[in-house]
Every structure is written in structure tokens, then in C-alpha cells.
Design a protein around this motif. Structure first.
Motif: not given
Length: 379
Positions: A296, A299-300, A303-304
Motif C-alpha cells: 500500500e 495508497k499511503n 493520502e499524504d
């Protein structure tokens, strides 16, 4: 002694405002000149708040009048600074291209993360959904689309449109395609400098009969270089999709790619990030997931960076095989891959709809010499 206003204006035409190129009178910097006997008042408007430019303009005016008009003149200079209004963060410059509703750039900071494979599968999935789709292969030095769509030996023909000769894109699986690969031998290396590559891209964009398209996908080369700037200068990009694998070395470059699009000088909305090669599931162990490149990571990162995460594509041998054989894997009916790309494509469409509802109509950007150069311009 009486000073002549016309002579003063003529003298001021010999002064150039720093950074503007034109003389003070021609550029409109001198807004008024008033004379009262041996006194002269010069009103000036500058567009730069820099103190050294203001000081130089004042000194140049005073010196010019004293030397060219009268050494006994009493000179007063009134300088007003009017900086251009800051561009709204949501505003994108340029004009939309008739016939093409949405132009989506598919990019990656790093090569080898499957950007072209994702582009091809997004394109055929959009076509399967009923959209009119085109793909511009902008990876001048490593064109992949002719192979991935099984049209490696195809050659675009010339058609006449509104009295002009234009090239007709190659169609495969309901997708219109143009690539530099159609104009070179498969084994031939393209050894071009940036301006030559940009000129070739402009021809494929503007000298082609694309017709009506709901989506044009642009397969950009890896990185954040000259081709990217040329494309974004030539075309009104609706939004960008960034592809990355979960591993740290790819994420570092993907972050730079996102940063390029979001920078003040580029200002292209990022529709989201796609994580490719997310995990491996053996056919004999369908419940198992092996995170070969990390878990992920993309994905992370999404988000960041506060950008949408569009989905993940697993490592499946048939995706690679399908690309090599010229039949994108998303065309495999009732397969896991078809479902994966359907979900990701729906996310891309939804983000495009959201972008169009919340931002003004897209336009081509204006790029200056230093645009995107963080070493010389802080964004």
C-alpha cells in the motif's frame, strides 16, 4: 525656463524598465508627465515590487531629464507599484479543443512501473463502457502503444478535413491511436533533441483527424522533463493520473510527478494515483497475497499528498502476456483483471466528473523559460 512635455516624453523613451523589454513610454509605465516652469512631475506605474527596480527607474528618469532636457530642472518622480492579481488556485489557463471533451495525462515519475500498460487497459475499458476514446503515445523515445494494441506494422493514412490534409489515427479495439512508433521502424532508435520531439507531438495532436472524443489519454514518458512541459503547453489537460508501484524508490519519483502537476506554474489537477504491481496472488492459492514491492505504498502516498487513490492492480502474468500479444488484459471477459480495471476506470471517470463540476473549463498553460525549475523558482 519652461520645460517641454513632449521633449521629456521623447527622452523617457530611451529608458527601459528592468524585466519588461519595452521603453517606459511604450510599455505604459509612464502614466503622466506634468510641467510647471522648471519643475517636472513624472508619474510611473511598475508591475514589480522589487525595491531595486523601483530605485533604478527613479534614478534613470531623474538622470535622463537632467542630462537630455535641462541640468537645472527640478524633477519629482511618483512611483506606484501594481502587481498583477494572483491567479486563482482553481483557475487553469487556455482554451478547450473542439471535439475533445477530456484530456487525461497518464504519468509516472519512474520508468518500468507499468504506466503504458495501465494506459492501454484504461483506454479499452473506457471504450467497452461506451466512451469515444483516443490514445496519444507521447513516449517519443520508447513508444509502446503499437505493440500493446497489435498494430505495430500499421501506418496512418492521410485524409482531407475541411480542405486540410490530416493523418487518420489507427483504430484498434475501439480506440483511436497515434504514436511515433507508426512512423519509425521497430528497431529504429529515435535520436531527437527536445524541440524536434515536441514538433512531432504537435503534429500528432493538431494535424490529426481525432474527431469527437470523450477521453483522450496521453501516455507520457517517465520523469518530469521537456516532453511533459511541451504537452501541457500545447494541450488543455483536464487532469493527470500518476502510476506507481508500492516500492519506496518508485514512490519518491511518483511524488515528484504529482508535485510537477500541482506546482504553481503548471497547475494541472491530479485525478489520482494508481498502484500497479500491488501484490502477487498465485493461481493455485487465490486467497494469498504476497506484497513483493511493499504494501500500500502508493495508497499511503495518495493520502499524504491529499489526492484520490484510484485503485490497485495486482501482478498477474496474463497482464504482461496480453500486452506483449497486443490484446490488453482488460478485454479478458469475466476475469479478475477485467474487474480490477473496470473499478479503476470508474474511479477515473468519477474523478473527472468531480473535477469538471468543481473547476473551470480546462485550458492550455502558459510556460515561461523557468517554469517548473524549482532550483530557480520557488513554487
Amino acid at each position: 525656463m519652461k520645460l517641454d512635455r513632449k521633449e521629456i516624453l521623447k527622452a523617457l523613451e530611451t529608458i527601459t524598465v528592468a524585466g519588461e523589454g519595452k521603453n517606459m513610454v511604450e510599455s505604459g509605465a509612464v502614466t503622466n508627465v506634468l510641467t510647471f516652469g522648471d519643475e517636472v512631475v513624472v508619474d510611473v506605474v511598475l508591475h514589480s515590487p522589487a525595491l531595486h527596480i523601483k530605485k533604478r527607474a527613479e534614478d534613470d528618469i531623474r538622470k535622463t531629464i537632467l542630462e537630455k532636457i535641462s541640468a537645472e530642472a527640478k524633477v519629482k518622480v511618483n512611483i506606484k507599484v501594481e502587481t498583477p492579481e494572483k491567479q486563482d488556485a482553481n483557475q487553469i489557463k487556455g482554451k478547450a479543443i473542439p471535439g475533445i471533451s477530456n484530456i487525461i495525462a497518464v504519468a509516472s515519475g519512474k520508468g518500468g512501473v507499468g504506466k503504458s500498460t495501465v494506459t492501454a487497459n484504461l483506454a479499452v475499458t473506457l471504450a467497452q463502457m461506451g466512451f469515444k476514446v483516443g490514445v496519444l503515445d507521447a513516449d517519443i523515445y520508447g513508444p509502446s502503444m503499437p505493440i500493446m494494441f497489435d498494430v505495430e506494422m500499421a501506418k496512418p493514412i492521410s485524409v482531407t478535413v475541411d480542405g486540410r490534409s490530416k493523418m487518420k489515427p489507427i483504430e484498434s479495439y475501439g480506440v483511436k491511436i497515434l504514436s511515433i512508433g507508426f512512423f519509425t521502424a521497430p528497431s529504429q532508435a529515435v535520436i531527437w533533441r527536445g524541440p524536434m520531439a515536441s514538433k512531432a507531438l504537435n503534429q500528432m495532436i493538431f494535424d490529426a483527424d481525432w474527431g469527437e472524443l470523450d477521453f483522450m489519454l496521453i501516455d507520457l514518458p517517465p520523469g518530469t522533463g521537456d516532453i511533459h512541459l511541451s504537452i501541457m503547453q500545447a494541450l488543455p489537460i483536464t487532469g493527470a493520473v500518476v502510476v506507481s508501484t508500492p516500492q519506496a524508490v518508485a514512490l519518491a519519483d511518483a511524488k515528484k510527478g504529482v508535485s510537477m502537476f500541482l506546482s504553481e506554474s503548471i497547475n494541472v489537477p491530479v485525478l489520482g494515483i494508481i498502484e500497479n504491481m500491488a501484490y502477487f496472488t498465485p493461481e493455485e492459492l487465490p486467497e494469498n497475497k504476497y506484497y513483493i514491492f511493499g504494501q500500500e505504498g502508493a495508497k499511503n502516498l495518495a493520502e499524504d499528498l491529499n489526492v484520490p487513490f484510484l485503485g490497485e492492480v495486482p501482478i498477474v502474468q496474463s497482464i504482461r502476456e496480453a500486452g506483449d500479444y497486443g490484446r490488453p488484459a482488460a478485454l479478458q471477459t469475466a476475469s479478475v483483471i477485467e474487474t480490477v480495471f473496470e473499478e479503476i476506470t470508474r474511479s477515473v471517470v468519477q474523478q473527472t466528473v468531480n473535477r469538471n463540476e468543481n473547476l473551470p473549463a480546462t485550458e492550455a498553460i502558459k510556460i515561461t523559460t523557468m517554469a517548473g525549475c524549482s532550483a530557480v523558482k520557488k513554487n
